[in-house]
Design a protein around this motif. Sequence first.
Motif, PDB file in Angstrom:
ATOM      1  N   TYR A 170       0.819  -1.223   0.000  1.00 26.81           N
ATOM      2  CA  TYR A 170       0.000   0.000   0.000  1.00 26.81           C
ATOM      3  C   TYR A 170       0.846   1.263   0.000  1.00 26.81           C
ATOM      4  CZ  TYR A 170       1.451   0.334   4.844  1.00 26.81           C
ATOM      5  OH  TYR A 170       2.220   0.435   5.974  1.00 26.81           O
TER       6      TYR A 170
ATOM      7  N   TRP B 137      -0.838   3.224  -6.009  1.00 25.50           N
ATOM      8  CA  TRP B 137      -1.904   4.106  -5.542  1.00 25.50           C
ATOM      9  C   TRP B 137      -3.044   4.284  -6.541  1.00 25.50           C
ATOM     10  CZ3 TRP B 137       1.652   8.374  -2.996  1.00 25.50           C
ATOM     11  CH2 TRP B 137       2.245   7.808  -1.851  1.00 25.50           C
TER      12      TRP B 137
ATOM     13  N   ARG C 286      -6.756   3.422  -5.387  1.00 30.57           N
ATOM     14  CA  ARG C 286      -7.803   4.451  -5.346  1.00 30.57           C
ATOM     15  C   ARG C 286      -9.052   3.981  -6.077  1.00 30.57           C
ATOM     16  NH1 ARG C 286      -3.548   7.939  -7.013  1.00 30.57           N
ATOM     17  NH2 ARG C 286      -2.570   8.985  -5.228  1.00 30.57           N
TER      18      ARG C 286
ATOM     19  N   ILE D 168      -4.080   5.530   1.683  1.00 38.01           N
ATOM     20  CA  ILE D 168      -3.256   6.117   0.614  1.00 38.01           C
ATOM     21  C   ILE D 168      -3.649   7.568   0.418  1.00 38.01           C
ATOM     22  CG2 ILE D 168      -2.838   3.944  -0.591  1.00 38.01           C
ATOM     23  CD1 ILE D 168      -5.132   4.678  -2.480  1.00 38.01           C
TER      24      ILE D 168
ATOM     25  N   GLN E  47      -1.374  11.972  -6.563  1.00 33.49           N
ATOM     26  CA  GLN E  47      -0.343  11.090  -7.087  1.00 33.49           C
ATOM     27  C   GLN E  47       0.899  11.903  -7.429  1.00 33.49           C
ATOM     28  OE1 GLN E  47      -0.607   7.824  -7.276  1.00 33.49           O
ATOM     29  NE2 GLN E  47       1.368   7.398  -8.220  1.00 33.49           N
TER      30      GLN E  47
END
Length: 757
Positions: A645, A651, A655, A675, A679
């Motif tokens: 994770y 990510w 998501r 998370i 990004q």
Amino acid sequence: MQAAKPLFDYPKYWAECFGPAPFLPMSRQEMDQLGWDSCDIIIVTGDAYVDHPSFGMAIIGRLLEAQGFRVGIVAQPDWRSKDDFMKLGAPNLFFGVAAGNMDSMINRYTADRKARSDDAYTPGGLAARRPDRASLVYSQRCKEAYSQVPVVLGGIEASLRRIAHYDYWQDKVRRSILMDATADILLYGNAERAVVEIAQRLAFGETIDSITDIRGTAFVRRDTPAGWFEIDSSRIDRPGKVDKIINPYVNTQDSAACAIEQAKGEAQDPGEARVVQLLAHPRMERERTVIRLPSFEKVRNDAVLYAHANRVLHLETNPGNARALVQRHGETDIWLNPPPIPMSTEEMDYVFGLPYARVPHPAYRGEKIPAYEMIRFSVNIMRGCFGGCTFCSITEHEGRIIQNRSHDSIIREIEEMRDKVPGFTGVVSDLGGPTANMYRIACKSHDIEQHCRKPSCVFPGICENLNTDHSSLIELYRKARALPGVKKILIASGLRYDLAVESPEYVRELVTHHVGGYLKIAPEHTERGPLDKMMKPGIGSYDRFKQMFEKYSKEAGKEQYLIPYFIAAHPGTSDEDMMNLALWLKRNGFRADQVQAFYPSPMATATAMYHSGKNPLRKVTYKSDGVQIVKSEQQRRLHKAFLRYHDPKNWPLLREALAAMGRSDLIGSGKHQLIPVHQPQADEYQSARRKNSTPTGSKKAGAGKSLLTQHTGLPPRSHDGKSWEKREQAKAAAEARRKAGKRPTNSGGKPRPVAPR
């Protein structure tokens, strides 16, 4: 359990006069130096020849040599022709064929079916030195080279493919390897007893076709022989008792004419005393009973029948009560005799006390063999495992009855390793086996053990009949570390922590003296769903062990860490289960570097779940509950992403998955969120693997040490050796100063020069 003839009670073959060889010969030149004109037995193996008791070909070769036979080795032959299989000439008795210490497909391919770039059992670690399904190919080449010479198939690859089995790499059910390999007989499980018996009987003039009564063997036969009682277990969901159909033309109102009433005969007085004659039932004679499994053709086309066959096979694995099995393949049967009887302590000492050189064969000219380097200074103290983990094949191969060596035998091996093995520095890298702390642990009652059919002694909890006394193991540890020249003894084998917590004294001994900073354990998961399908204890057992580990580490004044292992995509695992595991990892500060995805190995119970969607741990029917399976590449990637994770590369996938699961609340920078929302650009973050690993060549981190490539439980080290927390604090402070327009500082708080971009 029937008595077995001890391995050391057989008469020696005439070639005993040649004595033991420094190394089993791999060439005609070596045979000439030993004065041999031929070999009695030739072992063909997919591994490099290392004369060490951790390698199967060395154990079998030295054992047969001790029986007086001349044994040659053909290691990693070129399978593209028969030439390499003829270089030692034709053996007088038989070829013994094995793929090596690992199944050749697992050795060559990852869980994602990608070819590996290395092979730990090959000099230099080079890949592609053995074919796919090596046992099968080697057997065919032996028959091509010398068609009249019997081929005896063994090793873990043959053992786990002895019946029709699901093949993960082809995604289909394949026939028993015995059918495709054209071998004469197959040995499964610990094969010492079977191979010695076969060699002795062939030496006395018996033919290989006539040898059908040895435990732990499988062979082809046309039909069930006379005198055997066959139990048909080839179908499931049979109807219950069905009443006779009444003749529709009978007037049921007229009891005299009713066929049913007439069939009852004369009425008997229920109070009248009668003599009851008890007849022996063939079911009670287990040694003359065989269970018929669904045929290969049926399990190939019906996954539920495959799961049923897998369940039956696993119920017949206790040597004390197992019955023979038979499975139809076309017009012939594959017949499996009951499993081998475990070796006694005296026999284990005999096998491990043979004159091993403990180093690779000189033909490799000192080239490194990674698998040997890993076990070079380790000692195997036992065999077997009663854990019964469904994803593991140890129980199917070695059995669930622990076979132990004596203290004296183990101490002698440590002394021999200290005195003879080049490079020994005083550190024993491992004193263990399949499980580090199952040494001398067994059922309290031998009679109960013989009749037990449970697949595990520690699931769903520790059996009340299991003796969990660790005192013999504690005594062994103390004897071993008291040896002159031994500085440290580490325990590197996986630890069964639910057993360990039953003996606080053992945990104290282990933590105080035998942990080199890290200790491997395998919770595998935190959620009950997948844990039940794995037959693993709940995470509460891990928490109890962790408390004891930390307590005794503190008392010893040592900073030590646990390395927990987890599995992604195991049968029975949902996306929510992996999400909860990821949250647990974050709460506990774990950052996995490498992750382990479920690998469906042949014949494992979890593999049957994976293929069928059914649970063979319970009775299998078409209407029985299904098991959630992770098969698609996308979902397997997601489950592995949850374990990592912390890696920004994962990510976007996480998501998307969290949003689809209705858990967008876990996306953010909060303490309890998984998370972040944003990004980073690719050039703004370093690979998580690099961040979490000890850099190669780092002096402060310990130059020359291997990378931390698992769940270390440790704060990852930076390139300057600082802990993860301190490094993160320094980064946060630097970011704050940057936003405030101040220059970065060095560790002393003074501004340091800014490197030009």
